[in-house]
Design a protein around this motif. Structure first.
Motif, mmCIF file in Angstrom:
data_model
loop_
_atom_site.group_PDB
_atom_site.id
_atom_site.type_symbol
_atom_site.label_atom_id
_atom_site.label_comp_id
_atom_site.label_asym_id
_atom_site.label_seq_id
_atom_site.Cartn_x
_atom_site.Cartn_y
_atom_site.Cartn_z
ATOM 1 N N UNK A 40 0.862 -1.173 0.000
ATOM 2 C CA UNK A 40 0.000 0.000 0.000
ATOM 3 C C UNK A 40 0.903 1.229 0.000
ATOM 4 N N UNK A 41 0.759 2.064 -1.038
ATOM 5 C CA UNK A 41 1.548 3.287 -1.141
ATOM 6 C C UNK A 41 0.586 4.451 -0.988
ATOM 7 N N UNK A 42 0.576 5.035 0.197
ATOM 8 C CA UNK A 42 -0.381 6.085 0.550
ATOM 9 C C UNK A 42 0.263 6.995 1.580
ATOM 10 N N UNK A 43 0.208 8.309 1.368
ATOM 11 C CA UNK A 43 0.821 9.246 2.294
ATOM 12 C C UNK A 43 -0.120 9.727 3.396
ATOM 13 N N UNK A 44 -1.406 9.450 3.279
ATOM 14 C CA UNK A 44 -2.354 9.816 4.324
ATOM 15 C C UNK A 44 -2.533 8.610 5.250
ATOM 16 N N UNK A 45 -2.068 8.751 6.479
ATOM 17 C CA UNK A 45 -2.013 7.627 7.414
ATOM 18 C C UNK A 45 -3.377 6.964 7.637
ATOM 19 N N UNK A 46 -4.421 7.752 7.801
ATOM 20 C CA UNK A 46 -5.739 7.157 8.062
ATOM 21 C C UNK A 46 -6.235 6.351 6.871
ATOM 22 N N UNK A 47 -6.007 6.854 5.659
ATOM 23 C CA UNK A 47 -6.406 6.101 4.464
ATOM 24 C C UNK A 47 -5.590 4.821 4.342
ATOM 25 N N UNK A 48 -4.294 4.915 4.614
ATOM 26 C CA UNK A 48 -3.439 3.732 4.541
ATOM 27 C C UNK A 48 -3.898 2.667 5.535
ATOM 28 N N UNK A 49 -4.240 3.093 6.736
ATOM 29 C CA UNK A 49 -4.704 2.140 7.753
ATOM 30 C C UNK A 49 -6.062 1.544 7.394
ATOM 31 N N UNK A 50 -6.935 2.355 6.791
ATOM 32 C CA UNK A 50 -8.230 1.838 6.339
ATOM 33 C C UNK A 50 -8.016 0.773 5.265
ATOM 34 N N UNK A 51 -7.143 1.072 4.298
ATOM 35 C CA UNK A 51 -6.853 0.093 3.247
ATOM 36 C C UNK A 51 -6.234 -1.165 3.836
ATOM 37 N N UNK A 52 -5.332 -0.989 4.786
ATOM 38 C CA UNK A 52 -4.710 -2.146 5.431
ATOM 39 C C UNK A 52 -5.761 -3.022 6.096
ATOM 40 N N UNK A 53 -6.683 -2.418 6.838
ATOM 41 C CA UNK A 53 -7.734 -3.187 7.511
ATOM 42 C C UNK A 53 -8.550 -4.001 6.508
ATOM 43 N N UNK A 54 -8.920 -3.379 5.393
ATOM 44 C CA UNK A 54 -9.709 -4.071 4.371
ATOM 45 C C UNK A 54 -8.927 -5.226 3.761
ATOM 46 N N UNK A 55 -7.653 -4.991 3.469
ATOM 47 C CA UNK A 55 -6.823 -6.035 2.862
ATOM 48 C C UNK A 55 -6.551 -7.180 3.836
ATOM 49 N N UNK A 56 -6.292 -6.856 5.088
ATOM 50 C CA UNK A 56 -6.055 -7.888 6.098
ATOM 51 C C UNK A 56 -7.307 -8.753 6.258
ATOM 52 N N UNK A 57 -8.488 -8.126 6.241
ATOM 53 C CA UNK A 57 -9.739 -8.877 6.345
ATOM 54 C C UNK A 57 -9.919 -9.835 5.167
ATOM 55 N N UNK A 58 -9.255 -9.538 4.036
ATOM 56 C CA UNK A 58 -9.303 -10.409 2.855
ATOM 57 C C UNK A 58 -8.191 -11.445 2.857
ATOM 58 N N UNK A 59 -7.350 -11.440 3.892
ATOM 59 C CA UNK A 59 -6.302 -12.454 3.999
ATOM 60 C C UNK A 59 -4.931 -12.017 3.535
ATOM 61 N N UNK A 60 -4.755 -10.733 3.258
ATOM 62 C CA UNK A 60 -3.453 -10.232 2.832
ATOM 63 C C UNK A 60 -2.595 -9.834 4.024
ATOM 64 N N UNK A 61 -1.328 -10.009 3.870
ATOM 65 C CA UNK A 61 -0.339 -9.349 4.716
ATOM 66 C C UNK A 61 -0.096 -8.024 4.009
ATOM 67 N N UNK A 62 0.157 -6.944 4.755
ATOM 68 C CA UNK A 62 0.342 -5.651 4.111
ATOM 69 C C UNK A 62 1.668 -5.013 4.495
#
Length: 146
Positions: A12-34
């Protein structure tokens, strides 16, 4: 986050911390390591060969650095699936994704939260099937013959 054994890796390449964390949560819920980075400067240590999919915001730290990051990722892994996150309208010159390689899916802000996982699935399916999408050029490009 604890690494999941054998889990696919999403960069995940994102400079806004809250957006990056939101994307991480969604990806982790799908089984990804981020792995999250916020700038092109952090690219040096990225194990691109281990990355399954990249989610890259075009505009980072006030400039269009996402293009450079995608070009570097594709230089190191030419067929890496990439989801390009942008707030620019699809017809804006800044949103032109030509030359960035394939497989690529555009994810429009601000709806990106709801559409991230479908976009990731779409780009991974494109990569696994080896089929380029039909009519991949922007409507404006088709109309002008570019």
């Amino acid at each position: 986050m604890d690494a999941q054994a054998g889990a696919p890796l999403a960069l995940v390449v994102e400079d806004e911390a809250l957006l990056a964390l939101e994307m991480e949560d969604l990806l982790v819920a799908e089984g990804f390591e981020t792995l999250i980075i916020g700038s092109a400067d952090a690219m040096a240590g990225i194990p691109v060969a281990s990355v399954t999919v990249a989610v890259v915001n075009l505009r980072l730290n006030g400039r269009l650095a996402g293009y450079e990051i995608i070009q570097e990722l594709r230089r190191r892994s030419p067929n890496l699936p990439v989801v390009v996150v942008t707030g620019y309208d699809a017809d804006a010159p800044q949103a032109n994704l030509r030359g960035l390689g394939w497989p690529t899916v555009r994810l429009q802000k601000p709806q990106h939260g709801d559409r991230l996982i479908p976009a990731v699935r779409d780009v991974l399916q494109q990569a696994s099937q080896g089929l380029r999408p039909q009519g991949g050029r922007r409507e404006v490009d088709r109309a002008t013959g570019i």
